[in-house]
Motif scaffolding. Structure first.
Motif, PDB file in Angstrom:
ATOM      1  N   GLN A   7      -5.760  -7.797  -1.488  1.00  0.00           N
ATOM      2  CA  GLN A   7      -4.376  -8.617  -2.136  1.00  0.00           C
ATOM      3  C   GLN A   7      -4.728  -8.803  -3.250  1.00  0.00           C
ATOM      4  OE1 GLN A   7      -2.622 -11.473   0.197  1.00  0.00           O
ATOM      5  NE2 GLN A   7      -1.048 -12.029  -1.326  1.00  0.00           N
ATOM      6  N   GLN A  10      -5.932  -5.147   6.542  1.00  0.00           N
ATOM      7  CA  GLN A  10      -5.196  -5.229   5.461  1.00  0.00           C
ATOM      8  C   GLN A  10      -5.923  -5.039   4.171  1.00  0.00           C
ATOM      9  OE1 GLN A  10      -3.923  -9.450   5.188  1.00  0.00           O
ATOM     10  NE2 GLN A  10      -3.832  -9.332   3.045  1.00  0.00           N
ATOM     11  N   PRO A  11      -5.285  -4.084   3.161  1.00  0.00           N
ATOM     12  CA  PRO A  11      -5.701  -3.984   1.909  1.00  0.00           C
ATOM     13  C   PRO A  11      -6.196  -5.245   1.091  1.00  0.00           C
ATOM     14  CG  PRO A  11      -3.839  -2.454   2.379  1.00  0.00           C
ATOM     15  CD  PRO A  11      -3.905  -3.704   3.426  1.00  0.00           C
ATOM     16  N   ILE A  39       1.805   0.722  -6.023  1.00  0.00           N
ATOM     17  CA  ILE A  39       1.252   1.895  -5.629  1.00  0.00           C
ATOM     18  C   ILE A  39       2.136   3.077  -5.873  1.00  0.00           C
ATOM     19  CG2 ILE A  39       0.312   2.894  -3.244  1.00  0.00           C
ATOM     20  CD1 ILE A  39      -1.185   0.697  -4.093  1.00  0.00           C
ATOM     21  N   THR A  62       2.443   2.814   1.397  1.00  0.00           N
ATOM     22  CA  THR A  62       2.137   1.523   1.270  1.00  0.00           C
ATOM     23  C   THR A  62       1.830   0.712   2.813  1.00  0.00           C
ATOM     24  OG1 THR A  62       4.530   0.733   1.442  1.00  0.00           O
ATOM     25  CG2 THR A  62       3.524   1.338  -0.701  1.00  0.00           C
ATOM     26  N   PHE A  97       0.224  -3.159   2.565  1.00  0.00           N
ATOM     27  CA  PHE A  97       0.276  -3.908   1.329  1.00  0.00           C
ATOM     28  C   PHE A  97       1.132  -5.311   1.372  1.00  0.00           C
ATOM     29  CE2 PHE A  97      -1.721  -0.045  -0.161  1.00  0.00           C
ATOM     30  CZ  PHE A  97      -2.765  -0.293  -0.929  1.00  0.00           C
ATOM     31  N   ASP A 148       2.743  -6.466  -3.913  1.00  0.00           N
ATOM     32  CA  ASP A 148       1.617  -5.490  -4.182  1.00  0.00           C
ATOM     33  C   ASP A 148       1.829  -4.041  -4.020  1.00  0.00           C
ATOM     34  OD1 ASP A 148      -0.040  -7.408  -5.079  1.00  0.00           O
ATOM     35  OD2 ASP A 148      -1.357  -7.255  -3.069  1.00  0.00           O
ATOM     36  N   ALA A 149       2.897  -3.780  -3.156  1.00  0.00           N
ATOM     37  CA  ALA A 149       3.324  -2.522  -2.981  1.00  0.00           C
ATOM     38  C   ALA A 149       3.958  -1.779  -4.340  1.00  0.00           C
ATOM     39  CB  ALA A 149       4.518  -2.470  -1.887  1.00  0.00           C
TER      40      ALA A 149
END
Length: 353
Positions: free
Chosen positions: A20, A17-18, A118, A124, A110, A114-115
């Protein structure tokens, strides 16, 4: 992320997971207010139509059947009766969720809104292994869970998991994951704040849980001895949580008239929706009033579908959400207000003028 059997190893590949986003809050905010803001976090406002687009036709992990598995996973979340909609579009620039199939990047998404941070030319969500297996189908459900705002369940602070840290680092450094220590810490060992999780108990059957082999967990001892099976489907708790955040939409929004104040009688996390049909084309102001933290999101209806137009979030700030926007006569707009916290005693309201 092939299955454990395909990799001939006791551990599967995992979602990486990226990082957050976290709200930057003033240090003098009360703990209840902070908790309410962090709990809502990156959740979408209910009623959002999330558009998804594929950036390739299966990339280097397979063919068009991989796309079908993602479509089926979206359908499975939607079949629960949630208030979110999922629509596939051809143009990635029209999509909040952009999907690529890239083996070297693994699987990830994401989290929630949060998407929106980007660039529309970038993905994403990624899938790095075949999805037309039981584990692959679970992966698709898992990544969509991230995309609608849910975090990893094994990082739930209520789980009471005590890891054998070095054993975890060693296991994840090897095949098939080959993670550096910082990725392992971020995705496994790091505990979430209690204000970031939806419930007060751990659900080892959640689709947001990883499966783990024996020998990585010291406590609870049962899971140290037996490990945790990789969940392959949505659990009862998953279904309860997603319906709590995104309940079915059962009524048409109330009409918001100019210069009239509408009370927001909401608890933390709840939402109110209002329809706006302007009688003249001009710039309008739409705003909340009162001592409350709220996310105000405006949609414009296009071809019968609400499309995101703009938003304002005043959480943690002693001001109110305010949107200045040009509205067109006769068009239909929907203002959705998700309340984070009513921190004052006078309530809150919404008005447009």
């Amino acid at each position: 992320m092939d299955t454990p059997v395909e990799y001939e190893t006791k551990i599967p590949r995992y979602c990486a997971q990226p990082a957050q986003t976290q709200p930057v809050l003033r240090p003098d905010l009360g703990p209840d207010r902070v908790a309410a803001i962090q709990m809502v976090g990156t959740k979408w406002v209910n009623g959002t139509v999330l558009h998804y687009a594929f950036l390739d036709r299966g990339g280097d992990i397979g063919g068009p059947e991989q796309l079908d598995e993602v479509r089926h996973a979206f359908d499975k979340w939607k079949s629960l009766g949630i208030g979110l909609e999922f629509r596939e579009v051809d143009d990635p620039a029209d999509a909040e969720i952009r999907i690529a199939f890239i083996e070297r990047e693994g699987s990830a998404s994401f989290v929630g809104t949060d998407a929106l941070t980007i660039a529309t030319t970038e993905h994403t969500m990624t899938f790095g292994w075949k999805l037309n297996t039981p584990y692959g189908r679970a992966t698709a459900l898992h990544e969509i869970g991230h995309a609608i705002g849910f975090a990893h369940e094994h990082q739930n602070p209520f789980a009471g998991i005590v890891w054998d840290d070095e054993a975890v680092y060693t296991e994840l450094a090897g095949l098939p994951n080959e993670w550096p220590r910082e990725v392992t810490f971020h995705n496994i060992l790091r505990k979430l704040s209690k204000t970031q999780v939806a419930g007060s108990a751990w659900d080892p059957e959640s689709i947001m849980e990883y499966g783990f082999p024996p020998g990585l967990i010291r406590k609870p001892e049962k899971y140290g001895r037996e490990g945790i099976e990789s969940p392959l489907d949505l659990s009862a708790v998953d279904k309860d949580h997603v319906l709590r955040w995104y309940p079915a939409l059962v009524a048409r929004p109330a009409r918001l008239e100019p210069f009239q104040s509408y009370p927001l009688q909401l608890s933390s996390g709840e939402q109110a929706d209002f329809e706006i049909v302007p009688t003249e084309t001009r710039k309008y102001e739409i705003g909340t009033f009162g001592q409350a933290d709220a996310n105000l999101v405006l949609f414009e209806e296009r071809d019968g579908e609400p499309r995101y137009l703009t938003a304002e979030n005043d959480s943690g700030q002693d001001r109110n959400s305010r949107i200045g926007v040009r509205l067109v006569k006769g068009r239909r707009y929907v203002a959705r207000v998700r309340l984070y916290s009513a921190w004052g005693g006078g309530g809150a309201a919404l008005m447009y003028w």
